[in-house]
Motif scaffolding. Structure first.
Motif, PDB file in Angstrom:
ATOM      1  N   SER A 146       0.857  -1.191   0.000  1.00 38.09           N
ATOM      2  CA  SER A 146       0.000   0.000   0.000  1.00 38.09           C
ATOM      3  C   SER A 146       0.889   1.236   0.000  1.00 38.09           C
ATOM      4  CB  SER A 146      -0.909   0.011   1.233  1.00 38.09           C
ATOM      5  OG  SER A 146      -1.826  -1.057   1.175  1.00 38.09           O
ATOM      6  N   LYS A 147       0.659   2.127  -0.953  1.00 36.55           N
ATOM      7  CA  LYS A 147       1.431   3.378  -1.011  1.00 36.55           C
ATOM      8  C   LYS A 147       1.096   4.239   0.201  1.00 36.55           C
ATOM      9  CE  LYS A 147       2.266   3.729  -5.927  1.00 36.55           C
ATOM     10  NZ  LYS A 147       2.222   4.547  -7.121  1.00 36.55           N
ATOM     11  N   GLY A 148       2.106   4.944   0.680  1.00 39.08           N
ATOM     12  CA  GLY A 148       1.897   5.864   1.789  1.00 39.08           C
ATOM     13  C   GLY A 148       1.998   5.240   3.167  1.00 39.08           C
ATOM     14  N   THR A 149       2.208   3.936   3.240  1.00 37.45           N
ATOM     15  CA  THR A 149       2.299   3.272   4.541  1.00 37.45           C
ATOM     16  C   THR A 149       3.500   3.791   5.331  1.00 37.45           C
ATOM     17  OG1 THR A 149       1.256   1.293   3.637  1.00 37.45           O
ATOM     18  CG2 THR A 149       2.448   1.032   5.705  1.00 37.45           C
ATOM     19  N   TYR A 150       4.622   3.907   4.634  1.00 40.95           N
ATOM     20  CA  TYR A 150       5.842   4.409   5.268  1.00 40.95           C
ATOM     21  C   TYR A 150       6.321   5.623   4.488  1.00 40.95           C
ATOM     22  CZ  TYR A 150       5.815  -0.195   7.437  1.00 40.95           C
ATOM     23  OH  TYR A 150       5.462  -1.322   8.133  1.00 40.95           O
ATOM     24  N   LYS A 151       6.415   6.752   5.179  1.00 43.40           N
ATOM     25  CA  LYS A 151       6.829   8.003   4.536  1.00 43.40           C
ATOM     26  C   LYS A 151       8.198   7.852   3.871  1.00 43.40           C
ATOM     27  CE  LYS A 151       8.524  12.033   6.249  1.00 43.40           C
ATOM     28  NZ  LYS A 151       8.925  12.776   7.363  1.00 43.40           N
ATOM     29  N   TRP A 152       9.106   7.123   4.505  1.00 46.60           N
ATOM     30  CA  TRP A 152      10.479   6.986   4.025  1.00 46.60           C
ATOM     31  C   TRP A 152      10.598   6.189   2.737  1.00 46.60           C
ATOM     32  CZ3 TRP A 152      11.604   1.752   4.627  1.00 46.60           C
ATOM     33  CH2 TRP A 152      10.916   1.070   5.635  1.00 46.60           C
ATOM     34  N   VAL A 153       9.539   5.536   2.309  1.00 43.25           N
ATOM     35  CA  VAL A 153       9.562   4.788   1.049  1.00 43.25           C
ATOM     36  C   VAL A 153       9.329   5.729  -0.136  1.00 43.25           C
ATOM     37  CG1 VAL A 153       8.447   2.924  -0.256  1.00 43.25           C
ATOM     38  CG2 VAL A 153       8.852   2.645   2.184  1.00 43.25           C
ATOM     39  N   GLY A 154       8.790   6.899   0.127  1.00 42.83           N
ATOM     40  CA  GLY A 154       8.504   7.844  -0.952  1.00 42.83           C
ATOM     41  C   GLY A 154       7.230   7.461  -1.677  1.00 42.83           C
ATOM     42  N   GLY A 155       7.199   7.673  -2.963  1.00 39.98           N
ATOM     43  CA  GLY A 155       5.990   7.435  -3.744  1.00 39.98           C
ATOM     44  C   GLY A 155       5.795   5.999  -4.194  1.00 39.98           C
ATOM     45  N   SER A 156       6.649   5.117  -3.745  1.00 34.83           N
ATOM     46  CA  SER A 156       6.572   3.711  -4.135  1.00 34.83           C
ATOM     47  C   SER A 156       5.969   2.898  -2.993  1.00 34.83           C
ATOM     48  CB  SER A 156       7.994   3.222  -4.468  1.00 34.83           C
ATOM     49  OG  SER A 156       7.944   1.949  -5.041  1.00 34.83           O
ATOM     50  N   THR A 157       6.175   1.588  -3.037  1.00 37.54           N
ATOM     51  CA  THR A 157       5.764   0.728  -1.931  1.00 37.54           C
ATOM     52  C   THR A 157       6.995  -0.007  -1.413  1.00 37.54           C
ATOM     53  OG1 THR A 157       5.317  -1.222  -3.310  1.00 37.54           O
ATOM     54  CG2 THR A 157       3.482   0.337  -2.973  1.00 37.54           C
ATOM     55  N   LEU A 158       6.953  -0.375  -0.153  1.00 34.98           N
ATOM     56  CA  LEU A 158       8.051  -1.143   0.430  1.00 34.98           C
ATOM     57  C   LEU A 158       8.237  -2.453  -0.335  1.00 34.98           C
ATOM     58  CD1 LEU A 158      10.179  -1.478   2.620  1.00 34.98           C
ATOM     59  CD2 LEU A 158       8.376  -2.374   4.129  1.00 34.98           C
ATOM     60  N   GLY A 159       7.139  -3.067  -0.716  1.00 35.93           N
ATOM     61  CA  GLY A 159       7.202  -4.329  -1.453  1.00 35.93           C
ATOM     62  C   GLY A 159       7.947  -4.220  -2.763  1.00 35.93           C
ATOM     63  N   SER A 160       7.842  -3.059  -3.422  1.00 27.03           N
ATOM     64  CA  SER A 160       8.547  -2.910  -4.698  1.00 27.03           C
ATOM     65  C   SER A 160      10.064  -2.970  -4.497  1.00 27.03           C
ATOM     66  CB  SER A 160       8.139  -1.622  -5.401  1.00 27.03           C
ATOM     67  OG  SER A 160       8.648  -0.495  -4.736  1.00 27.03           O
ATOM     68  N   TYR A 161      10.543  -2.495  -3.356  1.00 21.34           N
ATOM     69  CA  TYR A 161      11.972  -2.590  -3.054  1.00 21.34           C
ATOM     70  C   TYR A 161      12.370  -4.045  -2.811  1.00 21.34           C
ATOM     71  CZ  TYR A 161      12.631   2.452  -2.772  1.00 21.34           C
ATOM     72  OH  TYR A 161      12.730   3.788  -3.073  1.00 21.34           O
ATOM     73  N   PHE A 162      11.512  -4.787  -2.130  1.00 18.91           N
ATOM     74  CA  PHE A 162      11.780  -6.209  -1.927  1.00 18.91           C
ATOM     75  C   PHE A 162      11.794  -6.960  -3.255  1.00 18.91           C
ATOM     76  CE2 PHE A 162      10.842  -5.424   2.533  1.00 18.91           C
ATOM     77  CZ  PHE A 162      11.609  -6.368   3.199  1.00 18.91           C
ATOM     78  N   VAL A 163      10.833  -6.667  -4.120  1.00 20.72           N
ATOM     79  CA  VAL A 163      10.778  -7.336  -5.429  1.00 20.72           C
ATOM     80  C   VAL A 163      12.038  -7.038  -6.234  1.00 20.72           C
ATOM     81  CG1 VAL A 163       9.566  -7.435  -7.648  1.00 20.72           C
ATOM     82  CG2 VAL A 163       8.248  -7.394  -5.524  1.00 20.72           C
ATOM     83  N   SER A 164      12.414  -5.766  -6.273  1.00 18.97           N
ATOM     84  CA  SER A 164      13.594  -5.378  -7.048  1.00 18.97           C
ATOM     85  C   SER A 164      14.867  -6.026  -6.518  1.00 18.97           C
ATOM     86  CB  SER A 164      13.761  -3.852  -7.032  1.00 18.97           C
ATOM     87  OG  SER A 164      12.688  -3.249  -7.712  1.00 18.97           O
ATOM     88  N   THR A 165      14.975  -6.149  -5.208  1.00 20.30           N
ATOM     89  CA  THR A 165      16.176  -6.678  -4.578  1.00 20.30           C
ATOM     90  C   THR A 165      16.207  -8.200  -4.591  1.00 20.30           C
ATOM     91  OG1 THR A 165      16.173  -4.720  -3.167  1.00 20.30           O
ATOM     92  CG2 THR A 165      17.573  -6.513  -2.488  1.00 20.30           C
ATOM     93  N   THR A 166      15.071  -8.832  -4.793  1.00 21.32           N
ATOM     94  CA  THR A 166      15.025 -10.301  -4.781  1.00 21.32           C
ATOM     95  C   THR A 166      14.696 -10.831  -6.179  1.00 21.32           C
ATOM     96  OG1 THR A 166      12.701 -10.350  -4.016  1.00 21.32           O
ATOM     97  CG2 THR A 166      14.426 -10.413  -2.321  1.00 21.32           C
ATOM     98  N   ALA A 167      13.463 -11.123  -6.434  1.00 16.41           N
ATOM     99  CA  ALA A 167      13.053 -11.824  -7.659  1.00 16.41           C
ATOM    100  C   ALA A 167      13.597 -11.178  -8.937  1.00 16.41           C
ATOM    101  CB  ALA A 167      11.534 -11.925  -7.730  1.00 16.41           C
TER     102      ALA A 167
END
Length: 180
Positions: free
Chosen positions: A139-160
């Motif tokens: 969900s966008k906006g859950t963590y301010k420090w993630v910016g306009g993306s989602t935390l999950g997108s960082y996990f996806v990019s770093t893993t799969a």
């Protein structure tokens, strides 16, 4: 499967691609392991990483270091110390130099140590991903420090997605070795 947009898809894609990567690495012949990576004869392989990584260790260490970026970024921000994903002085325009630094940092790291470090960091990343709910991850906006993306997108990019990149690169190296 497209890019993961749920926790279940993230976990599944990361595990599946990591397993494929591990199987590919374990299937490499001695010749493939000791032959330096060389993609200079392929005009289609212009991106910096094609000339940056000289062997399997460099590729595995790259994945390990990106796991470390994610683990440290999440830990730091969750403890209330806001910082960006890429460490100073890097940004999304200059992170190529950071990647070169990772290779240079690990010139004395053995292939076995690279494999071991990657396995440990993979397990830590997956354990961390599991601590978040689907909403926290996607969900966008859950963590301010993630910016306009989602935390999950960082996990996806770093893993799969990163494992898929490594698989393609290793397969290209194996194909080169067979042509020798």
């Amino acid at each position: 499967m497209g890019r993961a947009t749920t926790k279940n898809d993230l976990i599944s894609a990361a595990n599946s691609n990591f397993e494929k990567l591990t199987m590919l690495v374990n299937s490499m012949s001695e010749k493939e392991l000791i032959t330096p990576f060389d993609f200079s004869g392929d005009d289609k392989k212009k991106e910096a990483h094609w000339s940056r990584d000289k062997n399997l260790r460099d590729v595995l260490i790259h994945l390990y270091e990106w796991h470390q970026l994610l683990l440290n970024w999440v830990s730091t921000n969750m403890s209330g110390n806001e910082r960006s994903f890429l460490p100073e002085p890097y940004n999304w325009k200059t992170y190529g130099a950071m990647n070169v630094g990772f290779v240079e940092k690990h010139q004395n790291t053995s292939l076995d140590k690279a494999k071991e470090s990657l396995m440990q960091s993979y397990q830590a990343v997956m354990k961390l991903a599991d601590t978040f709910s689907n909403e926290e991850l996607f969900s966008k906006g859950t963590y301010k420090w993630v910016g306009g993306s989602t935390l999950g997108s960082y996990f996806v990019s770093t893993t799969a997605s990163h494992y898929d990149w490594a698989i393609k690169k290793i397969k290209a190296h194996i194909k080169n070795c067979k042509g020798m």
